[in-house]
Enzyme design. Structure first.
Site, PDB file in Angstrom:
ATOM      1  N   SER A 109      33.585  59.517  49.676  1.00 32.23           N
ATOM      2  CA  SER A 109      33.760  58.054  49.626  1.00 32.23           C
ATOM      3  C   SER A 109      34.784  57.565  50.646  1.00 32.23           C
ATOM      4  O   SER A 109      35.645  58.321  51.104  1.00 32.23           O
ATOM      5  CB  SER A 109      34.230  57.628  48.237  1.00 32.23           C
ATOM      6  OG  SER A 109      33.370  58.121  47.247  1.00 32.23           O
TER       7      SER A 109
HETATM    8  N1  SAH Z   1      33.951  62.530  44.823  1.00 35.47           N
HETATM    9  C1  SAH Z   1      33.330  63.143  45.953  1.00 35.47           C
HETATM   10  C2  SAH Z   1      32.176  62.329  46.539  1.00 35.47           C
HETATM   11  C3  SAH Z   1      31.085  62.156  45.581  1.00 35.47           C
HETATM   12  S1  SAH Z   1      29.502  61.942  46.246  1.00 35.47           S
HETATM   13  C4  SAH Z   1      34.339  63.488  47.035  1.00 35.47           C
HETATM   14  O1  SAH Z   1      35.527  63.242  46.867  1.00 35.47           O
HETATM   15  O2  SAH Z   1      33.916  64.046  48.047  1.00 35.47           O
HETATM   16  C5  SAH Z   1      28.656  61.989  44.707  1.00 35.47           C
HETATM   17  C6  SAH Z   1      28.399  63.379  44.194  1.00 35.47           C
HETATM   18  O3  SAH Z   1      27.854  63.265  42.884  1.00 35.47           O
HETATM   19  C7  SAH Z   1      27.384  64.152  45.009  1.00 35.47           C
HETATM   20  O4  SAH Z   1      27.934  65.344  45.470  1.00 35.47           O
HETATM   21  C8  SAH Z   1      26.240  64.390  44.021  1.00 35.47           C
HETATM   22  O5  SAH Z   1      25.599  65.629  44.202  1.00 35.47           O
HETATM   23  C9  SAH Z   1      26.958  64.340  42.698  1.00 35.47           C
HETATM   24  N2  SAH Z   1      26.108  64.054  41.529  1.00 35.47           N
HETATM   25  C10 SAH Z   1      25.007  63.270  41.438  1.00 35.47           C
HETATM   26  N3  SAH Z   1      24.504  63.282  40.194  1.00 35.47           N
HETATM   27  C11 SAH Z   1      25.304  64.105  39.474  1.00 35.47           C
HETATM   28  C12 SAH Z   1      25.308  64.547  38.114  1.00 35.47           C
HETATM   29  N4  SAH Z   1      24.368  64.167  37.244  1.00 35.47           N
HETATM   30  N5  SAH Z   1      26.300  65.378  37.725  1.00 35.47           N
HETATM   31  C13 SAH Z   1      27.249  65.803  38.570  1.00 35.47           C
HETATM   32  N6  SAH Z   1      27.298  65.434  39.875  1.00 35.47           N
HETATM   33  C14 SAH Z   1      26.334  64.607  40.315  1.00 35.47           C
END
Ligand code: SAH
Length: 257
Positions: A109
């Site tokens: 993000s």
């Molecule tokens: N917080 C992260 C960025 C998040 S991007 C950072 O600091 O880099 C969002 C992430 O959520 C992605 O990696 C995606 O694979 C994950 N995601 C999507 N659906 C999910 C679920 N049901 N459970 C866990 N993770 C999930």
């Protein structure tokens, strides 16, 4: 005439040549002396304020300027090396005001959003926090600067693995990373004082609402996929959730396994 003139000229040039030669010799000797003379005090570093680094600039221009005030959050954002969490080809952009690709069609993000969501969690030292969507591990590292009790779940196993490696390499030993489905939460470690969801579900997942402790805060983007969602803060009071809208945001979807 020609000869005399040239001789006259030579006579005039000569002292300059000698002077130049003397200068060269003195400079050479002075250079040697400076190197050899260990009795001279070492050269002092320039005094005055140290120049602002890229992370400090990111915090000042992108985060403080937009109203994030919590000193502990600002300090965490200044400390965590964001460039270590992005792929090598994205490193030159690590401190820019935008999300960046981290592989597997996912993104880290925008720094401001990380700071804002962290501030909204109102974490106190010793609080237990759950993150859904580990991604690169960057947000988890920022949380770990505020409390040692960080749990994070990522649905894509290769990302979970890489994030854990990065966190360990950088000394974030206490962060617990799990590859799994965030819709289920992490009941073994509930209740949580804070839950932060960094992918967008269409509704607040029930298990997460249940696993939020009394007085706990959940920061979560909710809305339809691949469009704008709304960032909410939910607070649990006497078993009920009260919600507050914060800003429109855009996150990758929270997917089902
Ligand atoms: N917080 C992260 C960025 C998040 S991007 C950072 O600091 O880099 C969002 C992430 O959520 C992605 O990696 C995606 O694979 C994950 N995601 C999507 N659906 C999910 C679920 N049901 N459970 C866990 N993770 C999930």
């Amino acid at each position: 005439m020609t000869t005399r003139r040239s001789r006259g000229c030579l006579r005039w040039v000569h002292p300059w040549l000698w002077w130049a030669l003397a200068c060269l010799l003195t400079a050479g000797l002075a250079g040697c002396r400076a190197e050899d003379d260990s009795s001279q005090p070492p050269e002092q570093p320039p005094t005055g304020p140290t120049p602002e680094g890229p992370r400090q600039m990111m915090v000042r221009r992108q985060i403080r300027a937009r109203g994030v005030k919590d000193k502990r959050v600002l300090a965490a954002m200044e400390k965590v090396p964001r460039h270590e969490f992005v792929p090598a080809d994205q490193r030159p952009h690590a401190y820019e005001d935008r999300p960046l690709p981290i592989g597997e069609r996912q993104t880290i993000s925008q720094p401001y959003i990380v700071a804002l969501m962290t501030e909204l969690l109102e974490l106190e030292e010793g609080d237990k926090v759950l993150e859904i969507g580990t991604g690169s591990g960057y947000q988890a590292a920022v949380l770990a600067e505020l409390t040692p009790h960080v749990y994070t779940i990522e649905i894509i196993p290769s990302l979970a693995e890489r994030a854990e490696e990065t966190l360990r390499r950088l000394g974030y030993e206490t962060v617990q990373v799990k590859a799994g489905d965030g819709y289920l939460g992490w009941p073994e470690h509930a209740p949580f004082d804070g839950i932060i969801v960094t992918c967008a579900p269409e509704e607040v997942p029930e298990a997460l609402a249940e696993q939020l402790g009394e007085g706990g805060r959940m920061v979560i983007p909710v809305g339809p996929q691949w469009t704008h969602q709304t960032l909410y803060v939910l607070r649990k009071s006497r078993g009920r959730l009260r919600q507050k809208e914060v800003i429109p945001v855009r996150f990758v979807p929270m997917v089902h396994e």
